[in-house]
Design an enzyme around this catalytic site. Structure first.
Site, PDB file in Angstrom:
ATOM      1  N   GLY A   1      -0.965 -17.433  24.148  1.00  0.00           N
ATOM      2  CA  GLY A   1      -0.124 -16.270  24.379  1.00  0.00           C
ATOM      3  C   GLY A   1       1.304 -16.500  23.943  1.00  0.00           C
TER       4      GLY A   1
ATOM      5  CG  HIS B   1       8.422  -9.217  25.696  1.00  0.00           C
ATOM      6  ND1 HIS B   1       7.946  -9.652  26.914  1.00  0.00           N
ATOM      7  CD2 HIS B   1       8.253 -10.248  24.833  1.00  0.00           C
ATOM      8  CE1 HIS B   1       7.496 -10.892  26.789  1.00  0.00           C
ATOM      9  NE2 HIS B   1       7.674 -11.277  25.541  1.00  0.00           N
TER      10      HIS B   1
ATOM     11  CE  LYS C   1       4.442  -8.469  24.980  1.00  0.00           C
ATOM     12  NZ  LYS C   1       3.620  -8.898  23.831  1.00  0.00           N
TER      13      LYS C   1
END
Length: 269
Positions: free
Chosen positions: A126, A158, A162
């Site tokens: 990840g 983020h 995203k």
């Protein structure tokens, strides 16, 4: 250069794709032999260097991954779950190392990736950065040392583009905390609280996601007890750290036995 392992970058037009293409030119350990984009992308048929706004690199972007993978010893893949599953099967046919940085993978995707790993090397994580993988190890060790009097919360932030939450990195950290406690993350995970939730259930692992601006990636692991907290934090300011880790994994995988590896294997931690 001709004796270096050949690398194909999928999702060439994306943020990570372009970062990888720039870095591989100076890596001295890999050579770029192909770039793949989705069918219909305006990049298809163009020289990838020119598409990026620079000098020609002599590599034409294609929407045919099978053709591209046939020339490669490694594929680096930061795309979508459906595309990654397709690429895993094709990379296995080509016996190319498949480095997967794609997040948002569901159990059905992972099952197909696992099947492909019986025929080729797959390195999946990840997060590909050294710092995050050290954080994962620390999270597991601290979770093992503390009891259920300590609540565990993972907060991640983020950029606005995203599309999945929690992030793949947050899930890695949650899995590490669960492993440290000897429990299953599936059974202890609480994500996206809203409304009247009631008191926090003992032993759960909470997740919160923030999306905004151009944040590359921020992760906090919070261990909170009565009267004190321990906070582990990783801040990414340049996505080049993920690309460098992925290229390192592509080199590491050369000559390895088929299998499903992660960055802990690559880094030896």
């Amino acid at each position: 250069m001709g004796d270096l392992p050949g690398l194909v970058v999928t999702g060439a037009s994306g943020r990570m794709g372009q970062t990888l293409i720039r870095l591989v030119q100076d890596s001295g350990k890999l050579r770029l032999v192909g770039c793949v984009e989705r069918a219909g992308s305006p990049w298809v048929g163009r020289d990838v260097g020119e598409a990026m706004g620079g000098a020609a690199l002599g590599i034409t972007v294609t929407d045919d991954p099978l053709e591209a993978f046939a020339k490669a010893q490694a594929v680096v893949d930061f795309t979508t779950p459906a595309a990654t599953v397709e690429f895993a099967a094709l990379a296995a046919q080509a016996r190319a190392v498949h480095v997967i940085g794609t997040t948002g993978l569901e159990p059905e995707h992972l099952a197909k990736i696992e099947a492909a790993s019986r025929h080729a090397v797959i390195v999946r994580a990840g997060n590909m950065s050294l710092g995050v993988n050290l954080l994962v190890r620390l999270t597991q060790k601290i979770a093992a040392a503390l009891d259920d009097d300590w609540d565990v919360e993972i907060v991640e932030a983020h950029h606005r583009m995203k599309v999945d939450a929690p992030s793949g990195t947050a899930l890695m950290l949650g899995a590490a905390a669960a492993a440290g406690r000897g429990v299953s993350l599936d059974d202890s995970m609480v994500s996206g609280r809203d409304g009247i939730t009631g008191a926090r259930e003992r032993g759960t692992i909470g997740f919160s996601a923030i999306r905004g601006g151009d944040v590359v990636g921020e992760h906090d692991v919070i261990f909170a007890s009565a009267g004190e907290r321990v906070v582990l934090r990783h801040l990414a300011t340049d996505r080049g750290i993920f690309a460098k880790g992925a290229l390192r994994a592509a080199v590491w995988g050369q000559g390895r036995k088929p299998g499903h590896y992660d960055m802990m294997d690559v880094l030896g931690i």
